[in-house]
Design a protein around this motif. Structure first.
Motif, PDB file in Angstrom:
ATOM      1  N   SER A  12       0.011  11.051 -17.777  1.00 16.72           N
ATOM      2  CA  SER A  12       0.433  10.025 -18.733  1.00 16.72           C
ATOM      3  C   SER A  12       1.809   9.500 -18.329  1.00 16.72           C
ATOM      4  O   SER A  12       2.553  10.129 -17.579  1.00 16.72           O
ATOM      5  CB  SER A  12       0.488  10.604 -20.151  1.00 16.72           C
ATOM      6  N   GLN A  13       2.126   8.357 -18.878  1.00 20.26           N
ATOM      7  CA  GLN A  13       3.405   7.709 -18.561  1.00 20.26           C
ATOM      8  C   GLN A  13       4.580   8.584 -19.002  1.00 20.26           C
ATOM      9  O   GLN A  13       5.554   8.735 -18.264  1.00 20.26           O
ATOM     10  CB  GLN A  13       3.436   6.361 -19.267  1.00 20.26           C
ATOM     11  N   ASP A  14       4.497   9.168 -20.183  1.00 18.41           N
ATOM     12  CA  ASP A  14       5.581  10.001 -20.699  1.00 18.41           C
ATOM     13  C   ASP A  14       5.735  11.284 -19.892  1.00 18.41           C
ATOM     14  O   ASP A  14       6.862  11.728 -19.613  1.00 18.41           O
ATOM     15  CB  ASP A  14       5.346  10.336 -22.173  1.00 18.41           C
ATOM     16  N   LYS A  15       4.630  11.913 -19.515  1.00 19.13           N
ATOM     17  CA  LYS A  15       4.684  13.148 -18.722  1.00 19.13           C
ATOM     18  C   LYS A  15       5.282  12.870 -17.348  1.00 19.13           C
ATOM     19  O   LYS A  15       6.141  13.626 -16.862  1.00 19.13           O
ATOM     20  CB  LYS A  15       3.268  13.725 -18.590  1.00 19.13           C
ATOM     21  N   LEU A  16       4.871  11.787 -16.726  1.00 16.21           N
ATOM     22  CA  LEU A  16       5.404  11.409 -15.416  1.00 16.21           C
ATOM     23  C   LEU A  16       6.889  11.084 -15.509  1.00 16.21           C
ATOM     24  O   LEU A  16       7.671  11.456 -14.641  1.00 16.21           O
ATOM     25  CB  LEU A  16       4.619  10.219 -14.868  1.00 16.21           C
ATOM     26  N   ALA A  17       7.296  10.418 -16.588  1.00 16.59           N
ATOM     27  CA  ALA A  17       8.711  10.084 -16.773  1.00 16.59           C
ATOM     28  C   ALA A  17       9.543  11.336 -16.948  1.00 16.59           C
ATOM     29  O   ALA A  17      10.648  11.450 -16.395  1.00 16.59           O
ATOM     30  CB  ALA A  17       8.887   9.172 -17.991  1.00 16.59           C
ATOM     31  N   SER A  18       9.039  12.325 -17.685  1.00 17.89           N
ATOM     32  CA  SER A  18       9.807  13.565 -17.873  1.00 17.89           C
ATOM     33  C   SER A  18       9.885  14.367 -16.579  1.00 17.89           C
ATOM     34  O   SER A  18      10.911  14.990 -16.298  1.00 17.89           O
ATOM     35  CB  SER A  18       9.194  14.409 -18.993  1.00 17.89           C
ATOM     36  N   LEU A  19       8.837  14.341 -15.758  1.00 19.17           N
ATOM     37  CA  LEU A  19       8.878  15.043 -14.468  1.00 19.17           C
ATOM     38  C   LEU A  19       9.847  14.378 -13.489  1.00 19.17           C
ATOM     39  O   LEU A  19      10.508  15.059 -12.696  1.00 19.17           O
ATOM     40  CB  LEU A  19       7.474  15.091 -13.846  1.00 19.17           C
ATOM     41  N   LEU A  20       9.948  13.050 -13.562  1.00 20.33           N
ATOM     42  CA  LEU A  20      10.836  12.318 -12.659  1.00 20.33           C
ATOM     43  C   LEU A  20      12.274  12.248 -13.172  1.00 20.33           C
ATOM     44  O   LEU A  20      13.190  11.955 -12.406  1.00 20.33           O
ATOM     45  CB  LEU A  20      10.318  10.891 -12.447  1.00 20.33           C
ATOM     46  N   GLY A  21      12.451  12.476 -14.468  1.00 20.82           N
ATOM     47  CA  GLY A  21      13.785  12.390 -15.039  1.00 20.82           C
ATOM     48  C   GLY A  21      14.234  10.948 -15.255  1.00 20.82           C
ATOM     49  O   GLY A  21      15.423  10.649 -15.160  1.00 20.82           O
ATOM     50  N   SER A  22      13.291  10.071 -15.515  1.00 21.49           N
ATOM     51  CA  SER A  22      13.642   8.669 -15.788  1.00 21.49           C
ATOM     52  C   SER A  22      12.904   8.231 -17.046  1.00 21.49           C
ATOM     53  O   SER A  22      12.192   9.003 -17.666  1.00 21.49           O
ATOM     54  CB  SER A  22      13.273   7.782 -14.601  1.00 21.49           C
ATOM     55  N   GLY A  23      13.082   6.975 -17.406  1.00 21.47           N
ATOM     56  CA  GLY A  23      12.477   6.459 -18.620  1.00 21.47           C
ATOM     57  C   GLY A  23      11.040   6.018 -18.431  1.00 21.47           C
ATOM     58  O   GLY A  23      10.612   5.669 -17.319  1.00 21.47           O
ATOM     59  N   PRO A  24      10.281   6.000 -19.513  1.00 21.31           N
ATOM     60  CA  PRO A  24       8.886   5.573 -19.430  1.00 21.31           C
ATOM     61  C   PRO A  24       8.732   4.112 -19.010  1.00 21.31           C
ATOM     62  O   PRO A  24       7.759   3.766 -18.341  1.00 21.31           O
ATOM     63  CB  PRO A  24       8.351   5.772 -20.854  1.00 21.31           C
ATOM     64  N   ALA A  25       9.668   3.278 -19.381  1.00 18.92           N
ATOM     65  CA  ALA A  25       9.582   1.868 -18.999  1.00 18.92           C
ATOM     66  C   ALA A  25       9.712   1.710 -17.484  1.00 18.92           C
ATOM     67  O   ALA A  25       9.035   0.873 -16.872  1.00 18.92           O
ATOM     68  CB  ALA A  25      10.657   1.058 -19.717  1.00 18.92           C
ATOM     69  N   SER A  26      10.591   2.511 -16.873  1.00 24.93           N
ATOM     70  CA  SER A  26      10.752   2.458 -15.417  1.00 24.93           C
ATOM     71  C   SER A  26       9.478   2.908 -14.715  1.00 24.93           C
ATOM     72  O   SER A  26       9.049   2.302 -13.728  1.00 24.93           O
ATOM     73  CB  SER A  26      11.918   3.352 -14.984  1.00 24.93           C
ATOM     74  N   VAL A  27       8.883   3.984 -15.222  1.00 22.45           N
ATOM     75  CA  VAL A  27       7.637   4.485 -14.627  1.00 22.45           C
ATOM     76  C   VAL A  27       6.542   3.439 -14.733  1.00 22.45           C
ATOM     77  O   VAL A  27       5.785   3.214 -13.777  1.00 22.45           O
ATOM     78  CB  VAL A  27       7.220   5.816 -15.295  1.00 22.45           C
ATOM     79  N   LEU A  28       6.460   2.778 -15.888  1.00 26.00           N
ATOM     80  CA  LEU A  28       5.452   1.732 -16.071  1.00 26.00           C
ATOM     81  C   LEU A  28       5.666   0.599 -15.074  1.00 26.00           C
ATOM     82  O   LEU A  28       4.722   0.102 -14.455  1.00 26.00           O
ATOM     83  CB  LEU A  28       5.513   1.202 -17.507  1.00 26.00           C
ATOM     84  N   LYS A  29       6.925   0.206 -14.892  1.00 19.46           N
ATOM     85  CA  LYS A  29       7.243  -0.878 -13.950  1.00 19.46           C
ATOM     86  C   LYS A  29       6.889  -0.466 -12.516  1.00 19.46           C
ATOM     87  O   LYS A  29       6.327  -1.252 -11.755  1.00 19.46           O
ATOM     88  CB  LYS A  29       8.729  -1.228 -14.072  1.00 19.46           C
ATOM     89  N   TRP A  30       7.217   0.775 -12.156  1.00 16.54           N
ATOM     90  CA  TRP A  30       6.906   1.247 -10.801  1.00 16.54           C
ATOM     91  C   TRP A  30       5.399   1.315 -10.569  1.00 16.54           C
ATOM     92  O   TRP A  30       4.908   0.955  -9.503  1.00 16.54           O
ATOM     93  CB  TRP A  30       7.512   2.629 -10.565  1.00 16.54           C
ATOM     94  N   ARG A  31       4.665   1.803 -11.570  1.00 19.62           N
ATOM     95  CA  ARG A  31       3.200   1.894 -11.438  1.00 19.62           C
ATOM     96  C   ARG A  31       2.578   0.510 -11.245  1.00 19.62           C
ATOM     97  O   ARG A  31       1.727   0.315 -10.392  1.00 19.62           O
ATOM     98  CB  ARG A  31       2.599   2.529 -12.686  1.00 19.62           C
ATOM     99  N   ARG A  32       3.010  -0.442 -12.066  1.00 21.25           N
ATOM    100  CA  ARG A  32       2.465  -1.800 -11.956  1.00 21.25           C
ATOM    101  C   ARG A  32       2.793  -2.411 -10.595  1.00 21.25           C
ATOM    102  O   ARG A  32       1.951  -3.079  -9.990  1.00 21.25           O
ATOM    103  CB  ARG A  32       3.033  -2.686 -13.056  1.00 21.25           C
ATOM    104  N   ALA A  33       4.018  -2.196 -10.124  1.00 23.86           N
ATOM    105  CA  ALA A  33       4.399  -2.739  -8.820  1.00 23.86           C
ATOM    106  C   ALA A  33       3.551  -2.121  -7.719  1.00 23.86           C
ATOM    107  O   ALA A  33       3.107  -2.818  -6.793  1.00 23.86           O
ATOM    108  CB  ALA A  33       5.880  -2.476  -8.556  1.00 23.86           C
ATOM    109  N   TYR A  34       3.300  -0.837  -7.810  1.00 21.41           N
ATOM    110  CA  TYR A  34       2.503  -0.166  -6.780  1.00 21.41           C
ATOM    111  C   TYR A  34       1.046  -0.630  -6.825  1.00 21.41           C
ATOM    112  O   TYR A  34       0.429  -0.834  -5.771  1.00 21.41           O
ATOM    113  CB  TYR A  34       2.580   1.350  -6.962  1.00 21.41           C
ATOM    114  N   LEU A  35       0.503  -0.799  -8.017  1.00 17.92           N
ATOM    115  CA  LEU A  35      -0.892  -1.217  -8.128  1.00 17.92           C
ATOM    116  C   LEU A  35      -1.092  -2.655  -7.672  1.00 17.92           C
ATOM    117  O   LEU A  35      -2.144  -2.986  -7.110  1.00 17.92           O
ATOM    118  CB  LEU A  35      -1.383  -1.055  -9.570  1.00 17.92           C
ATOM    119  N   THR A  36      -0.117  -3.522  -7.910  1.00 18.87           N
ATOM    120  CA  THR A  36      -0.279  -4.926  -7.522  1.00 18.87           C
ATOM    121  C   THR A  36       0.103  -5.193  -6.070  1.00 18.87           C
ATOM    122  O   THR A  36      -0.557  -5.974  -5.401  1.00 18.87           O
ATOM    123  CB  THR A  36       0.558  -5.853  -8.427  1.00 18.87           C
ATOM    124  N   GLY A  37       1.157  -4.543  -5.581  1.00 20.73           N
ATOM    125  CA  GLY A  37       1.636  -4.886  -4.241  1.00 20.73           C
ATOM    126  C   GLY A  37       1.728  -3.741  -3.261  1.00 20.73           C
ATOM    127  O   GLY A  37       2.164  -3.929  -2.133  1.00 20.73           O
TER     128      GLY A  37
END
Length: 131
Positions: A12-37
């Motif tokens: 999940s977005q929240d679990k991934l954010a807690s493992l990375l030590g960043s915010g959920p919004a950043s994880v969402l942005k990174w995921r979308r960027a990776y999926l599109t480009g």
């Protein structure tokens, strides 16, 4: 992020954010960027800071002259703000003018002077002469 997703599968977005030590919004942005480009989209530098300066080089040089002039200088940042508006039609907020003058020129307008600007050196010399 990609290594954790490959090792642990879909998280999940929240679990991934807690493992990375960043915010959920950043994880969402990174995921979308990776999926599109793909990986190339993650490596693109997207920082701001490309705003055009409001103060022109001509206004900057005249402002520097006025700030250095002890007799025709400014008494407040509001006076600088109004001067920029009347002379150059540059509309800036008070805090923008304040930060600009302090950063660029080290300006501190509300510091009192040790002696009066219009004081006559000849009168001072006469006053200091021993009797």
């Amino acid at each position: 992020m990609l290594i954790i997703i490959k090792q642990q599968g879909s998280l999940s977005q929240d679990k991934l954010a807690s493992l990375l030590g960043s915010g959920p919004a950043s994880v969402l942005k990174w995921r979308r960027a990776y999926l599109t480009g793909g990986l190339e989209a993650l490596l693109v530098e997207n920082r701001g800071g490309h705003r055009k300066a409001k103060i022109t080089p001509q206004a900057e040089s005249q402002l520097a002259q006025r700030l250095q002039d002890p007799k025709g200088g400014f008494r407040s940042f509001i006076e600088i703000q109004q001067w920029l508006l009347t002379e150059f039609n540059i509309e800036m907020g008070y805090h923008a003018v304040n930060k600009y003058v302090k950063r660029k020129y080290g300006g501190r307008l509300k510091v009192s002077r040790k002696s009066h600007v219009l004081k006559s050196p000849a009168a001072e010399a006469v006053f200091k002469k021993p009797v």
